[in-house]
Design a protein around this motif. Structure first.
Motif, PDB file in Angstrom:
ATOM      1  N   VAL A  98      28.398 -34.674  41.231  1.00  0.00           N
ATOM      2  CA  VAL A  98      29.536 -34.193  42.029  1.00  0.00           C
ATOM      3  C   VAL A  98      30.373 -35.408  42.424  1.00  0.00           C
ATOM      4  N   GLY A  99      31.447 -35.641  41.682  1.00  0.00           N
ATOM      5  CA  GLY A  99      32.278 -36.808  41.958  1.00  0.00           C
ATOM      6  C   GLY A  99      31.493 -38.091  41.742  1.00  0.00           C
ATOM      7  N   GLU A 100      31.469 -38.948  42.772  1.00  0.00           N
ATOM      8  CA  GLU A 100      30.799 -40.246  42.689  1.00  0.00           C
ATOM      9  C   GLU A 100      29.335 -40.178  43.120  1.00  0.00           C
ATOM     10  N   THR A 101      28.865 -38.991  43.444  1.00  0.00           N
ATOM     11  CA  THR A 101      27.482 -38.864  43.904  1.00  0.00           C
ATOM     12  C   THR A 101      26.783 -37.728  43.155  1.00  0.00           C
ATOM     13  N   TYR A 102      25.563 -37.409  43.569  1.00  0.00           N
ATOM     14  CA  TYR A 102      24.771 -36.349  42.933  1.00  0.00           C
ATOM     15  C   TYR A 102      24.171 -35.466  44.015  1.00  0.00           C
ATOM     16  N   TRP A 103      23.944 -34.204  43.661  1.00  0.00           N
ATOM     17  CA  TRP A 103      23.284 -33.261  44.562  1.00  0.00           C
ATOM     18  C   TRP A 103      21.917 -32.889  44.006  1.00  0.00           C
ATOM     19  N   ALA A 104      20.923 -32.868  44.875  1.00  0.00           N
ATOM     20  CA  ALA A 104      19.608 -32.324  44.521  1.00  0.00           C
ATOM     21  C   ALA A 104      19.560 -30.890  45.025  1.00  0.00           C
ATOM     22  N   ARG A 105      19.176 -29.973  44.134  1.00  0.00           N
ATOM     23  CA  ARG A 105      19.049 -28.565  44.514  1.00  0.00           C
ATOM     24  C   ARG A 105      17.586 -28.144  44.480  1.00  0.00           C
ATOM     25  N   PHE A 106      17.280 -27.092  45.274  1.00  0.00           N
ATOM     26  CA  PHE A 106      15.898 -26.673  45.475  1.00  0.00           C
ATOM     27  C   PHE A 106      15.738 -25.182  45.188  1.00  0.00           C
ATOM     28  N   SER A 107      14.551 -24.789  44.787  1.00  0.00           N
ATOM     29  CA  SER A 107      14.266 -23.396  44.454  1.00  0.00           C
ATOM     30  C   SER A 107      14.439 -22.493  45.674  1.00  0.00           C
ATOM     31  N   ASN A 108      15.102 -21.350  45.473  1.00  0.00           N
ATOM     32  CA  ASN A 108      15.285 -20.329  46.524  1.00  0.00           C
ATOM     33  C   ASN A 108      15.911 -20.887  47.796  1.00  0.00           C
ATOM     34  N   SER A 109      16.852 -21.810  47.632  1.00  0.00           N
ATOM     35  CA  SER A 109      17.520 -22.394  48.803  1.00  0.00           C
ATOM     36  C   SER A 109      18.934 -22.804  48.433  1.00  0.00           C
ATOM     37  N   ASP A 110      19.862 -22.603  49.377  1.00  0.00           N
ATOM     38  CA  ASP A 110      21.236 -23.046  49.173  1.00  0.00           C
ATOM     39  C   ASP A 110      21.442 -24.487  49.647  1.00  0.00           C
ATOM     40  N   LYS A 111      20.415 -25.069  50.242  1.00  0.00           N
ATOM     41  CA  LYS A 111      20.550 -26.412  50.797  1.00  0.00           C
ATOM     42  C   LYS A 111      20.644 -27.445  49.685  1.00  0.00           C
ATOM     43  N   VAL A 112      21.418 -28.511  49.953  1.00  0.00           N
ATOM     44  CA  VAL A 112      21.512 -29.612  48.980  1.00  0.00           C
ATOM     45  C   VAL A 112      21.283 -30.939  49.689  1.00  0.00           C
ATOM     46  N   ALA A 113      20.711 -31.888  48.950  1.00  0.00           N
ATOM     47  CA  ALA A 113      20.535 -33.248  49.451  1.00  0.00           C
ATOM     48  C   ALA A 113      21.297 -34.201  48.533  1.00  0.00           C
TER      49      ALA A 113
END
Length: 241
Positions: free
Chosen positions: A208-223
């Motif tokens: 995502v742009g200049e960074t990255y998102w970590a996604r998790f199972s059954n969750s909308d949260k991102v790190a």
């Protein structure tokens, strides 16, 4: 459950006598020793291996706060209740995972409630399933929460707070992100200056742009994952799987 062993540390005879009297009114607790200095408390904990310590802070030479730090190194399961004449050390007391902080004069009901809280923590600590599942113990205002590490998705620094995210909940603490990092298991990695991620829970990484998102199972949260850390993250995830 056998009676819980209590030690009392206070340099005033009258305070120790009062605490001894209050504890004697309760079942399920027994006093196994008393100390008048911090040094005596450390020796007493080493000898008796108590469940609970009632500790005054202002004692000669080694004060109660420093003595307790030594005691917790010797006996991590020790539950500490501070009983003191001033309230200025309350924040420091909870930093070292004190169960409670009672300002003198001590009301019996206040002490009884603190002892009951300590007893519940001891029961949690002693449960075999809790020992098998590693936990992160975090301080929330004036209590301690035990979160199985496997349940944590990521930990995030948010303004002056640190937020622990599980799939369904989030918990705020004042403990610094860097301090929590030292207590986490090997599958956690600091992926960004403000994020520590449970790599076993990551199912997808997005650019995502200049960074990255970590996604998790059954969750909308991102790190977030920084560009500098992305290679480390990918290598470690492959190794874990």
């Amino acid at each position: 459950m056998e009676p819980l062993k209590i030690v009392i540390a206070d340099d005033h005879d009258s305070s120790r006598t009062l605490l001894r009297h209050f504890v004697s009114l309760l079942p399920h607790y027994c006093i196994v020793g008393e100390a008048a200095t911090g040094e005596e408390l450390v020796q007493l904990v080493l000898k008796e291996k108590p469940d609970i310590a009632l500790v005054d802070i202002n004692m000669p030479n080694l004060d109660g706060m420093e003595a307790v730090k030594s005691c917790k190194e010797l006996l991590p399961s020790l539950q500490v209740i501070f009983t003191t004449g001033c309230d200025e050390f309350a924040v420091e007391a909870f930093k070292i995972a004190a169960v409670d902080y009672i300002v003198k004069p001590i009301e019996p009901t206040r002490l009884f409630n603190a002892l009951e809280k300590a007893r519940k923590f001891i029961q949690l600590y002693d449960q075999p399933e809790k020992r098998k599942s590693k936990r992160l113990d975090i301080k929330l205002q004036n209590s301690i929460l035990f979160i199985p590490m496997e349940d944590i998705l990521f930990i995030e620094k948010e303004s002056r707070k640190t937020v622990i995210h599980t799939q369904a909940e989030k918990y705020e603490t004042n403990e610094p992100l860097n301090e929590l990092e030292t207590r986490l298991d090997h599958y956690f990695l600091k992926t960004h200056r403000s994020y520590i991620v449970n790599l076993k829970k990551v199912i997808k990484i997005e650019a995502v742009g200049e960074t990255y998102w970590a996604r998790f199972s059954n969750s909308d949260k991102v790190a977030y994952i920084s560009k500098l850390k992305i290679n480390d993250v990918q290598k470690k995830i492959i190794h874990l799987h």
